[in-house]
Design a protein around this motif. Structure first.
Motif, PDB file in Angstrom:
ATOM      1  N   PRO A  44       0.915  -1.378  -0.063  1.00 41.51           N
ATOM      2  CA  PRO A  44       0.173   0.036   0.416  1.00 41.51           C
ATOM      3  C   PRO A  44       0.735   0.998  -0.119  1.00 41.51           C
ATOM      4  CG  PRO A  44       0.068  -1.413   2.158  1.00 41.51           C
ATOM      5  CD  PRO A  44       0.782  -1.963   0.954  1.00 41.51           C
ATOM      6  N   GLU A  45       0.294   2.608  -0.709  1.00 44.52           N
ATOM      7  CA  GLU A  45       0.868   3.949  -0.545  1.00 44.52           C
ATOM      8  C   GLU A  45       0.125   4.643   0.319  1.00 44.52           C
ATOM      9  OE1 GLU A  45       2.630   6.683  -4.355  1.00 44.52           O
ATOM     10  OE2 GLU A  45      -0.190   6.056  -3.833  1.00 44.52           O
ATOM     11  N   TRP A  46       1.438   5.383   1.021  1.00 45.07           N
ATOM     12  CA  TRP A  46       0.862   5.967   2.107  1.00 45.07           C
ATOM     13  C   TRP A  46       1.914   7.706   1.461  1.00 45.07           C
ATOM     14  CZ3 TRP A  46      -1.944   3.533   5.963  1.00 45.07           C
ATOM     15  CH2 TRP A  46      -2.165   2.195   5.868  1.00 45.07           C
ATOM     16  N   ASN A  47       0.643   8.938   1.841  1.00 39.86           N
ATOM     17  CA  ASN A  47       0.683   9.847   1.547  1.00 39.86           C
ATOM     18  C   ASN A  47       1.400  10.497   2.689  1.00 39.86           C
ATOM     19  OD1 ASN A  47       0.577  10.204  -0.922  1.00 39.86           O
ATOM     20  ND2 ASN A  47      -1.604  10.693  -0.483  1.00 39.86           N
ATOM     21  N   VAL A  48       2.408  10.647   2.748  1.00 44.73           N
ATOM     22  CA  VAL A  48       2.837  11.826   4.283  1.00 44.73           C
ATOM     23  C   VAL A  48       2.537  13.594   3.775  1.00 44.73           C
ATOM     24  CG1 VAL A  48       4.544  12.131   5.680  1.00 44.73           C
ATOM     25  CG2 VAL A  48       4.252   9.701   4.676  1.00 44.73           C
ATOM     26  N   THR A  49       2.136  14.045   4.737  1.00 45.88           N
ATOM     27  CA  THR A  49       1.923  15.542   5.118  1.00 45.88           C
ATOM     28  C   THR A  49       2.587  15.919   5.896  1.00 45.88           C
ATOM     29  OG1 THR A  49       0.290  15.452   4.021  1.00 45.88           O
ATOM     30  CG2 THR A  49       1.458  17.708   4.618  1.00 45.88           C
ATOM     31  N   VAL A  50       4.050  16.504   5.967  1.00 44.61           N
ATOM     32  CA  VAL A  50       5.244  17.187   7.329  1.00 44.61           C
ATOM     33  C   VAL A  50       4.456  18.599   7.558  1.00 44.61           C
ATOM     34  CG1 VAL A  50       6.889  17.209   8.366  1.00 44.61           C
ATOM     35  CG2 VAL A  50       6.502  16.061   7.321  1.00 44.61           C
ATOM     36  N   ILE A  51       4.066  18.794   8.499  1.00 51.24           N
ATOM     37  CA  ILE A  51       3.783  20.749   8.508  1.00 51.24           C
ATOM     38  C   ILE A  51       4.608  20.905   9.845  1.00 51.24           C
ATOM     39  CG2 ILE A  51       1.418  22.025   9.007  1.00 51.24           C
ATOM     40  CD1 ILE A  51      -0.622  19.793   8.110  1.00 51.24           C
ATOM     41  N   ASN A  52       4.391  22.389  10.005  1.00 52.96           N
ATOM     42  CA  ASN A  52       5.208  23.169  11.105  1.00 52.96           C
ATOM     43  C   ASN A  52       4.285  24.042  11.363  1.00 52.96           C
ATOM     44  OD1 ASN A  52       6.349  25.343  12.260  1.00 52.96           O
ATOM     45  ND2 ASN A  52       8.090  26.200  10.530  1.00 52.96           N
ATOM     46  N   ASN A  53       3.636  24.066  12.480  1.00 56.60           N
ATOM     47  CA  ASN A  53       2.528  24.344  12.672  1.00 56.60           C
ATOM     48  C   ASN A  53       2.847  25.586  13.829  1.00 56.60           C
ATOM     49  OD1 ASN A  53      -0.105  23.829  11.388  1.00 56.60           O
ATOM     50  ND2 ASN A  53       0.427  21.943  12.870  1.00 56.60           N
TER      51      ASN A  53
END
Length: 122
Positions: A44-53
């Motif tokens: 399975p493919e996973w989409n990762v989002t890294v956010i600087n909040n």
């Protein structure tokens, strides 16, 4: 003299309060991982989002990624794998409230956590 002392204390107090509201840390780095619905080489493919909040840029962001594997190529300009740590965007600043995304394919998904960063400009 008392007015000068009171003014100094007030400025010091306000400075400490404002630092508390604007200070950034690893707690401001959020990582969201969701399944894309695609499969690559049976994984399975996973989409990762890294956010600087935070409103302050953070650079040299490293994620703990012990044992990270993928059958899908991840652009090394976004994620460089170095043993148990992964360097995000080649150490360049992730601006305040900005995000960076990448995808990988593996089963099960990896728990990626921020492990290091340097806050700049605040």
């Amino acid at each position: 003299m008392a007015t000068v002392t009171m003014s100094f204390i007030l400025i010091l107090f306000l400075s400490l309060i404002s630092k508390g509201f604007y200070a950034c840390s690893l707690d401001n780095i959020n990582i969201n991982t969701i399944r894309s619905g695609r499969e690559i080489q049976g994984k399975p493919e996973w989409n990762v989002t890294v956010i600087n909040n935070c409103n302050c840029p953070q650079l040299l962001i490293k994620l703990s990624c012990k044992g990270f594997q993928t059958v899908e190529n991840v652009d090394p300009s976004i994620l460089s794998i170095m043993d148990d740590k992964c360097l995000l965007i080649r150490g360049k600043p992730l601006e305040g409230f900005a995000s960076v995304k990448f995808s990988y394919a593996w089963d099960p998904p990896f728990i990626l956590l921020p492990s290091e960063s340097i806050v700049v400009g605040c």
